[in-house]
Write an enzyme that holds these catalytic residues in place. Structure first.
Site, PDB file in Angstrom:
ATOM      1  N   LYS A   1       1.028   9.884  -5.518  1.00 43.13           N
ATOM      2  CA  LYS A   1      -0.311   9.310  -5.347  1.00 43.13           C
ATOM      3  C   LYS A   1      -1.350  10.415  -5.474  1.00 43.13           C
ATOM      4  CE  LYS A   1      -3.090   7.382  -1.519  1.00 43.13           C
ATOM      5  NZ  LYS A   1      -3.013   6.878  -0.128  1.00 43.13           N
TER       6      LYS A   1
ATOM      7  N   HIS B   1     -11.057  -2.191   2.080  1.00 44.65           N
ATOM      8  CA  HIS B   1     -11.275  -0.831   1.590  1.00 44.65           C
ATOM      9  C   HIS B   1     -12.162  -0.778   0.352  1.00 44.65           C
ATOM     10  CE1 HIS B   1      -9.392   3.477   1.440  1.00 44.65           C
ATOM     11  NE2 HIS B   1     -10.489   3.422   2.179  1.00 44.65           N
TER      12      HIS B   1
ATOM     13  N   LYS C   1      -5.976  -5.436   4.120  1.00 45.03           N
ATOM     14  CA  LYS C   1      -6.816  -4.267   3.861  1.00 45.03           C
ATOM     15  C   LYS C   1      -7.836  -4.555   2.760  1.00 45.03           C
ATOM     16  CE  LYS C   1      -6.358   0.352   1.789  1.00 45.03           C
ATOM     17  NZ  LYS C   1      -5.439   1.482   1.538  1.00 45.03           N
TER      18      LYS C   1
ATOM     19  N   ASP D   1      -0.532  -0.510  -4.860  1.00 42.61           N
ATOM     20  CA  ASP D   1      -1.840  -0.020  -5.283  1.00 42.61           C
ATOM     21  C   ASP D   1      -1.803   1.365  -5.914  1.00 42.61           C
ATOM     22  OD1 ASP D   1      -1.285   1.347  -2.955  1.00 42.61           O
ATOM     23  OD2 ASP D   1      -3.189   0.917  -1.970  1.00 42.61           O
ATOM     24  N   ASN D   2      -0.742   2.127  -5.696  1.00 39.80           N
ATOM     25  CA  ASN D   2      -0.571   3.447  -6.316  1.00 39.80           C
ATOM     26  C   ASN D   2       0.841   3.922  -6.008  1.00 39.80           C
ATOM     27  OD1 ASN D   2      -2.924   4.178  -3.823  1.00 39.80           O
ATOM     28  ND2 ASN D   2      -0.798   4.779  -3.564  1.00 39.80           N
TER      29      ASN D   2
ATOM     30  N   CYS E   1      -5.910   3.993  -3.850  1.00 46.83           N
ATOM     31  CA  CYS E   1      -5.939   2.596  -3.423  1.00 46.83           C
ATOM     32  C   CYS E   1      -7.247   1.873  -3.730  1.00 46.83           C
ATOM     33  CB  CYS E   1      -5.615   2.502  -1.929  1.00 46.83           C
ATOM     34  SG  CYS E   1      -6.505   3.670  -0.898  1.00 46.83           S
TER      35      CYS E   1
ATOM     36  N   ASP F   1       0.844  -1.190   0.000  1.00 44.08           N
ATOM     37  CA  ASP F   1       0.000   0.000   0.000  1.00 44.08           C
ATOM     38  C   ASP F   1       0.884   1.247   0.000  1.00 44.08           C
ATOM     39  OD1 ASP F   1      -2.060   1.775   0.289  1.00 44.08           O
ATOM     40  OD2 ASP F   1      -2.977   0.774   1.993  1.00 44.08           O
ATOM     41  N   ASP F   2       0.779   2.068  -1.049  1.00 36.97           N
ATOM     42  CA  ASP F   2       1.542   3.318  -1.173  1.00 36.97           C
ATOM     43  C   ASP F   2       3.039   3.080  -1.394  1.00 36.97           C
ATOM     44  OD1 ASP F   2      -0.841   4.577  -0.747  1.00 36.97           O
ATOM     45  OD2 ASP F   2      -0.286   5.573   1.116  1.00 36.97           O
TER      46      ASP F   2
ATOM     47  N   ARG G   1      -7.843  -1.463  -6.259  1.00 37.02           N
ATOM     48  CA  ARG G   1      -8.325  -2.756  -5.771  1.00 37.02           C
ATOM     49  C   ARG G   1      -9.559  -3.204  -6.527  1.00 37.02           C
ATOM     50  NH1 ARG G   1      -5.482  -3.226  -0.860  1.00 37.02           N
ATOM     51  NH2 ARG G   1      -4.172  -1.374  -0.739  1.00 37.02           N
TER      52      ARG G   1
END
Length: 772
Positions: free
Chosen positions: A408, A145, A143, A348-349, A85, A47-48, A89
């Site tokens: 991001k 989300h 996660k 994710d980004n 994010c 993530d990130d 997904r």
């Protein structure tokens, strides 16, 4: 179960994809079986994580396990997520563009538009649903989300939770992030996990890895013939930046030279490994207004010391993700499944700029934009531990996104061009031509992942779900690229949009815009880049090719209408406030009694968010009784009420390390009503009074209203679960259960001040309309 005898169609109890059993009126269908010899599938998403944050993509951070994976796999140099994010997904799990799948932004709004429903649409199928109906065991950790915040409570609705979207097992969190030392709310299947106090040394990444291994071992031991699909969705390296002390210590001093030197180091390493061609230019530091990065040498020595500490913690988190993969791979080897498992690792980004120019130790309240470097410096030794909620300055995000521009949320490459490693059956199996361990430079988008995995596993894509026709997958399998490094890119066009930023790619050319809130879209200038010769977007060719700019911007508009992108976010903030009328129920008062699970975060927040409110605790005590009466929040911000030998107390935690307390004499034994009145006069503050049995016993003015993500834990009665509001009390007493009797704690929301965002919805609508 439903059954239609005339067609033989059925649905299983979980409401997954319907199938037709030809010529059969059997009430219970035969068990689905995966294609014979079908491989397992593991998708791991950090993530990130920035493009250059892995050793095998040029980082100085040690990632030996992922580097080893890459050495026997394919690395993609031109792989793209979305700039945020939740949308990534959604596209990953459905093969449908994120807006069309219903998730055009993060799942913290519900403004009433189909592209921003903030949960997967019912006419798209998830990877878990598809693989499950093909006979796979499906598991997820981490996660999610993909459930709108108003639907995350113990009352549901549950139709957008992971298990209802096809996962046989789920262990993780529904929100966009959590405290890695003391997660605010973990879910096992459909049930919140009851945790009062986490064990010493608990760390979420380790817990998720344990659960993933346990799930796969259990499934394979039970049915060796059944393949598995695992979606391992890390909470790392998203803020708050939390890491284990030994991992942080191992990074000490590594980042003292600053982000300018680090960015140059990474770029040189990328060229040496063949990831970046010698002809490519590294863009200068980001300098766009509101995006700029200061020269490291222009910072004070205190700023340099503080900012370096943030990056030490971030690097420690990356190493924990790598260690997690090493443990998972070892488990696959012990099970004899490694060689029959497709493994994908990605992000994710792009790296996140949410820490903005100065970073923060208080991420939950920093999202409002306030900074306090002095307060952050005072806590420098605690950064990365359980008492701080840190995020690094955007200068480090710019390093993470080397060699690309911006971050991001942006539709420039720094927002969405990320690492991707793919290994396993069907992925460069022969090394005779040097295929394994090499790069693939073809353009690939996250929407293409699911169709590719289906091709590699031999699983067919369905045409309907629960009797409803599905939207066609827009993803295109890139399996031909795996076998042939000279194959053409299967995808030649793709749109991007996030918070009004726009971009469109076609055949190596790209138009992209940078949107500033409350500015007219018609006034924005499209930039144009030839990515075949200038992948780092350093030469804007819009002036030289106006016809191509017009062509590609028109293509963006057509794609936007086709994919539910409109209405564009003009930047008023209205979409965060506008909610359906039935959400009114979540603002109703509540009475909580002992034994009630923690009231979920979002529901709790509606009772206090930039408004007046009162808390009334009705208790019976003996002279020796003590403990927490109620608590709302955690180390990232909150308030709590407790009783001890010295008296009755109300504490407020600003989230920045500031603790303020109203202390009052201890009442005698017997029944009492303790009332905390929080009055919001405006100016984003509360003036607070504490009363016992109708008599005012204390007061304080000017406590800053907690918002938008604080309090991040919900309301507890009779103890303070997980991350505490008051750290010293936690150190002395743990969750500090109340030993007297609590008859009930009443939380009564009051009026919002005239300057509350919710009071300004009509004004924001008018403001936004002027810029649509």
């Amino acid at each position: 179960m439903s059954h239609t005898a005339s067609t033989g169609a059925y649905q299983n109890f979980e409401g997954r994809i319907g199938r037709t059993v030809a010529g059969s009126d059997a009430w219970w269908p035969p068990e689905a079986a995966a294609p014979k010899g079908a491989p397992n599938v593991i998708v791991i998403m950090a993530d990130d994580l920035g493009y250059s944050d892995l050793g095998c993509y040029g980082s100085e951070i040690a990632t030996p396990n992922l580097d080893e994976l890459a050495a026997g796999a394919l690395r993609f140099s031109n792989y793209h997520a979305t700039p945020m994010c939740s949308p990534t997904r959604a596209a990953l799990l459905t093969g449908v563009n994120s807006h069309l799948a219903g998730v055009g932004h993060v799942a913290h709004s519900d403004a009433g538009f189909p592209g921003y429903a903030m949960e997967l649409a019912d006419d798209v199928a998830s990877a878990a649903e598809i693989f499950s109906d093909a006979g796979y065991f499906t598991a997820m950790v981490g996660k999610w989300h993909l459930t709108k915040d108003s639907h995350c409570s113990d009352a549901g609705p549950f139709d957008s939770w992971p298990v209802q979207r096809g996962f046989d097992r789920f262990y993780g969190f529904l929100d966009g992030f959590t405290n890695l030392h003391h997660p605010h709310r973990l879910i096992d299947g459909n049930s919140p996990v009851t945790v009062d106090t986490y064990p010493e040394g608990y760390y979420l990444t380790d817990d998720l890895t344990d659960r993933a291994v346990e799930m796969l071992q259990g499934a394979k031991a039970s049915n060796p013939a059944k393949p598995f699909f695992l979606y391992f969705s890390h909470g790392s390296v998203h803020a708050p930046l939390h890491a284990k002390p030994a991992d942080i210590e191992a990074q000490r001093g590594r980042y003292d030279a600053g982000w300018d030197d680090l960015r140059e180091e990474r770029f040189a390493r990328m060229k040496a490994m063949g990831l970046v061609d010698e002809s490519i230019t590294l863009p200068p530091r980001n300098a766009e207004p509101g995006q700029e990065v200061a020269p490291w040498d222009s910072l004070s020595s205190d700023e340099q010391r503080l900012f370096a500490r943030y990056m030490e913690v971030y690097a420690a988190m990356v190493t924990s993700v790598d260690e997690s993969f090493g443990r998972l791979r070892s488990a696959l080897e012990r099970m004899g499944e490694l060689d029959n498992t497709i493994i994908m690792f990605t992000s994710d980004n792009g790296a996140s700029r949410e820490g903005e120019a100065e970073g923060t130790t208080a991420y939950y309240v920093h999202l409002l934009g306030a900074t306090d470097t002095t307060a952050d410096l005072a806590r420098i030794d605690d950064i990365g531990g359980p008492t701080t909620m840190p995020h690094y300055p955007r200068g480090w995000a710019a390093c993470g996104n080397t060699p690309f521009r911006l971050y991001k949320i942006n539709t420039h490459a720094g927002g969405h061009q990320v690492p991707m490693i793919l290994a396993g059956p069907g992925v460069a199996e022969s090394t005779d031509d040097g295929a394994a361990g090499t790069w693939r430079d073809q353009y690939v988008h996250v929407v293409d992942v699911l169709p590719t995995l289906l091709e590699l596993t031999g699983v067919a894509a369905p045409s309907e779900r629960n009797g409803k026709a599905l939207k066609a997958m827009q993803g295109i399998s890139f399996a031909p690229v795996l076998a042939n490094p000279a194959a053409s890119s299967a995808r030649t066009e793709q749109y991007y949009e996030m918070l009004g930023h726009r971009g469109y790619y076609r055949d190596g050319w790209e138009v992209v815009s940078l949107h500033y809130p409350l500015t007219r879209f018609s006034d924005e200038e499209w930039e144009l880049y030839d990515l075949t010769s200038d992948p780092t977007e350093t030469r804007n060719l819009a002036g030289a090719h106006p016809d191509l700019v017009a062509e590609l911007s028109q293509a963006w508009d057509q794609a936007a209408w086709a994919n539910q992108v409109y209405p564009l976010d003009e930047g008023s903030g209205l979409k965060y406030l506008q909610r359906p009328p039935w959400n009114e129920v979540y603002e109703r008062p509540v009475t909580l009694t002992p034994g009630t699970p923690t009231l979920e975060r979002w529901r709790s927040l509606q009772l206090v968010m930039i408004r007046s409110f009162s808390v009334t605790a009705r208790i019976s005590i003996n002279p020796s009784d003590e403990g927490i009466v109620m608590a709302h929040g955690d180390q990232g911000g909150g308030y709590s009420m407790w009783l001890d030998a010295a008296g009755v107390h109300l504490t407020y935690n600003s989230g920045r390390g500031l603790l303020e307390t109203i202390d009052a004499p201890r009442p005698d034994g017997g029944e009492h009503a303790i009332v905390a009145d929080f009055v919001a006069p405006g100016g984003n503050v509360w003036n607070v009074t504490l009363s016992v049995d109708g008599t005012k016993v204390g007061a304080a003015d000017g406590w800053t209203c907690l918002f938008p993500m604080a309090p991040f834990e919900g309301i507890d009665v009779g103890l303070d679960r997980r991350s505490p509001v008051h750290w010293d009390l936690y150190q002395a007493h743990g969750a500090y259960p109340f030993t007297g009797t609590i008859h009930g704690v009443d939380v009564q929301p009051g009026e919002a001040p005239a300057d509350s965002p919710n009071s300004l919805i009509e004004v924001l609508r008018e403001m936004g309309a002027a810029f649509e």
